[in-house]
Design a protein around this motif. Structure first.
Motif, mmCIF file in Angstrom:
data_model
loop_
_atom_site.group_PDB
_atom_site.id
_atom_site.type_symbol
_atom_site.label_atom_id
_atom_site.label_comp_id
_atom_site.label_asym_id
_atom_site.label_seq_id
_atom_site.Cartn_x
_atom_site.Cartn_y
_atom_site.Cartn_z
ATOM 1 N N SER A 186 -15.829 -3.327 5.722
ATOM 2 C CA SER A 186 -16.324 -1.968 5.583
ATOM 3 C C SER A 186 -17.829 -2.064 5.417
ATOM 4 O O SER A 186 -18.334 -3.086 4.938
ATOM 5 C CB SER A 186 -15.675 -1.322 4.355
ATOM 6 N N THR A 238 -15.094 6.179 8.057
ATOM 7 C CA THR A 238 -14.111 5.085 8.039
ATOM 8 C C THR A 238 -13.197 5.157 9.264
ATOM 9 O O THR A 238 -12.906 4.134 9.890
ATOM 10 C CB THR A 238 -13.286 5.154 6.737
ATOM 11 N N TYR A 282 -9.569 12.126 2.538
ATOM 12 C CA TYR A 282 -9.210 10.968 1.725
ATOM 13 C C TYR A 282 -10.389 10.016 1.742
ATOM 14 O O TYR A 282 -10.912 9.704 2.817
ATOM 15 C CB TYR A 282 -7.967 10.296 2.323
ATOM 16 N N HIS A 283 -10.820 9.602 0.560
ATOM 17 C CA HIS A 283 -11.945 8.671 0.482
ATOM 18 C C HIS A 283 -11.558 7.439 -0.327
ATOM 19 O O HIS A 283 -12.383 6.870 -1.030
ATOM 20 C CB HIS A 283 -13.160 9.365 -0.144
ATOM 21 N N GLY A 284 -10.282 7.052 -0.245
ATOM 22 C CA GLY A 284 -9.829 5.889 -0.983
ATOM 23 C C GLY A 284 -9.042 6.295 -2.214
ATOM 24 O O GLY A 284 -8.989 7.467 -2.587
ATOM 25 N N TRP A 285 -8.453 5.315 -2.860
ATOM 26 C CA TRP A 285 -7.436 5.589 -3.871
ATOM 27 C C TRP A 285 -7.942 5.497 -5.303
ATOM 28 O O TRP A 285 -7.166 5.613 -6.257
ATOM 29 C CB TRP A 285 -6.257 4.642 -3.659
ATOM 30 N N THR A 340 -13.412 -3.110 1.805
ATOM 31 C CA THR A 340 -12.596 -1.920 2.041
ATOM 32 C C THR A 340 -13.466 -0.673 1.889
ATOM 33 O O THR A 340 -14.460 -0.673 1.159
ATOM 34 C CB THR A 340 -11.435 -1.804 1.026
ATOM 35 N N SER A 341 -13.054 0.381 2.548
ATOM 36 C CA SER A 341 -13.829 1.619 2.439
ATOM 37 C C SER A 341 -13.635 2.276 1.082
ATOM 38 O O SER A 341 -14.498 3.030 0.631
ATOM 39 C CB SER A 341 -13.467 2.568 3.576
ATOM 40 N N THR A 342 -12.520 2.026 0.415
ATOM 41 C CA THR A 342 -12.353 2.526 -0.948
ATOM 42 C C THR A 342 -13.544 2.083 -1.798
ATOM 43 O O THR A 342 -14.158 2.883 -2.505
ATOM 44 C CB THR A 342 -11.038 2.000 -1.554
ATOM 45 N N GLU A 343 -13.878 0.802 -1.695
ATOM 46 C CA GLU A 343 -15.008 0.276 -2.466
ATOM 47 C C GLU A 343 -16.333 0.787 -1.947
ATOM 48 O O GLU A 343 -17.249 1.091 -2.727
ATOM 49 C CB GLU A 343 -15.065 -1.253 -2.338
ATOM 50 N N SER A 396 0.880 -1.172 0.000
ATOM 51 C CA SER A 396 0.000 0.000 0.000
ATOM 52 C C SER A 396 0.912 1.215 0.000
ATOM 53 O O SER A 396 1.845 1.289 0.820
ATOM 54 C CB SER A 396 -0.874 0.008 1.259
ATOM 55 N N ASP A 409 -18.287 9.991 5.654
ATOM 56 C CA ASP A 409 -17.273 8.949 5.563
ATOM 57 C C ASP A 409 -16.691 8.758 6.958
ATOM 58 O O ASP A 409 -15.800 9.486 7.397
ATOM 59 C CB ASP A 409 -16.189 9.337 4.551
#
Ligand SMILES: Cc1ncc(COP(=O)(O)O)c(C=O)c1O
Length: 430
Positions: free
Chosen positions: A270, A235, A141-144, A113-116, A24, A233
């Motif tokens: 998540s 997370t 940041y809300h994921g990549w 995952t929180s990205t998803e 990561s 969010d």
């Protein structure tokens, strides 16, 4: 320790087979650190060094590493197998417990995952409103993925990664946090276009910046006035700032919320939560899928973690420990004459070399000397204290008076090392 198995040797081997030696990009700055095990508030590296851990896996180990009840539940559950492409009792138990614990949400979807999960939230918000764009805040940041990754430091409109799809990235309109007029102006400038405002209830990815009084209520009203959804969010903040997360702590009702990290006591899961009127879309036209969604391990961990958090006064404990630690850091900084500022809330706070002026948005964080703080973090590691380079300190239910005393001792050692190498760390002249 033998050269064969030392962290430095493993890191060299890792770099040959894994780009940057990490899986990561967030871990690039600790590519040389190999962990053997974690227990409670402590982790141990492969060279036998022990650390008080205030990184906590970037938040998930809210109950401490390898919490016995969560570990036992996971061990018991996975004996049955992990993924069946069908539903399980533990999945139903996790969903019912989540709905009951959150109170405001009628339905949940459990993912990995929180990205998803952020993508699922944005998709269902588009489906629900018939609009395409969303409003977000600089420094969050809300994921990549392409839609959410943003460049904070230079220009939030610039792409944050090579290869990022500019069309996807362009869906986000970025404004400063804690500035209601800026959010209002953005909504007014894009009438009928904005499906949702997405925000962390407290900014935790850059600084630990709580909302100004009335700010989240103001975002709620703006969403209502403009027909947009409010997506929290949570997370990081969920189950950490309170059992009901930032929504409970700051008294705001979201339309959708994303949970991760603490929700499963350190295991991967998540959760997207919301009312049936929105979440019900997933039963028909809105796709949300995943082979590993709601697998047995994740669900068993969610159930065990929620039971501990509901039955034990973990939040009061974290609050007391975190407050003592924040006070202790301030006292230590005063004693050693370094301008460390401590801001945020006891469960998640931020430490920086800075002036005492207020920090309410990302731009204010640029004032701090982050390179000097990162040097302090390296010294802290040498002294047996594991800290995140970006300045956030997480506190778990396993931290206590003893770990706080040890952490402060070790931080004192690190500050002295820094002052020895870098005497300019003492005064802030800017
Ligand atoms: C607020 C927030 N949203 C989303 C994410 C992405 O979560 P994950 O790393 O589980 O994909 C993170 C990760 O740190 C986060 O802090």
């Amino acid at each position: 320790m033998s050269g064969e198995r030392s962290g430095a040797d493993l890191a060299r081997r890792m770099t040959a087979v894994v780009p940057g030696g990490v899986d990561s990009n967030v871990r690039l700055e600790v590519a040389d650190l190999f962990i053997e095990s974690g227990s409670g508030a402590r982790i141990r590296d492969v060279d036998g060094r022990e650390y008080i851990d205030h990184v906590l896996g970037q938040g998930p180990a809210f109950l401490g590493h390898a919490h016995p009840a969560v570990l036992a539940a996971v061990r018991d559950a996975i004996g049955t197998g992990m993924t069946f492409a069908a539903q399980t009792r533990v999945e139903l138990r996790a969903a019912e417990l989540l709905v009951d614990t959150l109170g405001w949400a009628e339905q949940v979807r459990i993912g990995m995952t929180s990205t998803e999960t952020v993508q699922a939230a944005l998709r269902v918000a588009r489906a629900h409103t018939g609009r395409r764009r969303f409003l977000r805040f600089r420094g969050q940041y809300h994921g990549w993925l392409d839609t959410t990754l943003m460049d904070w430091t230079v220009d939030p409109a610039r792409l944050a990664s090579e290869g990022q799809d500019p069309d996807a990235a362009g869906q986000g309109i970025t404004v400063p946090w804690n500035d209601l007029a800026a959010a209002e102006a953005a909504l007014a400038a894009h009438p009928g276009e904005i499906a949702a405002i997405i925000t962390e209830p407290m900014m935790c990815n850059a600084g630990a910046i709580p909302p100004l009084p009335g700010y989240l209520a103001g975002l709620r009203s703006l969403c209502d006035a403009h027909g947009a959804l409010l997506i929290l969010d949570e997370t990081i903040t969920g189950f950490r700032l309170a059992l009901g997360g930032g929504a409970e702590r700051f008294g705001v009702r979201p339309d959708l919320a994303i949970y991760g990290k603490a929700v499963a006591g350190g295991y991967p899961a998540s959760v997207l939560a919301g009312p049936a009127a929105i979440m019900g879309r997933f039963a028909a036209g809105t796709n949300h899928s995943g082979t590993f969604n709601a697998n047995v391990l994740s669900c068993a961990a969610i159930v065990a973690a929620l039971e501990v958090m509901r039955d034990e006064p973990v939040h009061a404990r974290v609050e007391a420990t975190g407050a003592a630690l924040m006070d202790g850091i301030r006292a230590l900084a005063g004693e050693l004459g370094v301008p460390l500022q401590v801001r945020g809330l006891p469960p998640a706070f931020h430490v920086s070399f800075d002036t005492p002026d207020p920090v309410v948005s990302y731009a204010d964080l640029l004032r701090a000397d982050s390179a000097r703080y990162r040097r302090l973090v390296r010294h802290a590691r040498e002294a047996g204290l594991y800290l995140a380079g970006r300045g956030i300190w997480y506190v778990s239910a396993a931290h206590d008076v003893e770990t706080t005393r040890t952490a402060l001792d070790r931080l004192g050692t690190a500050i002295r090392m820094l002052l020895r190498d870098d005497p300019a760390a003492a005064p802030v002249t800017r």
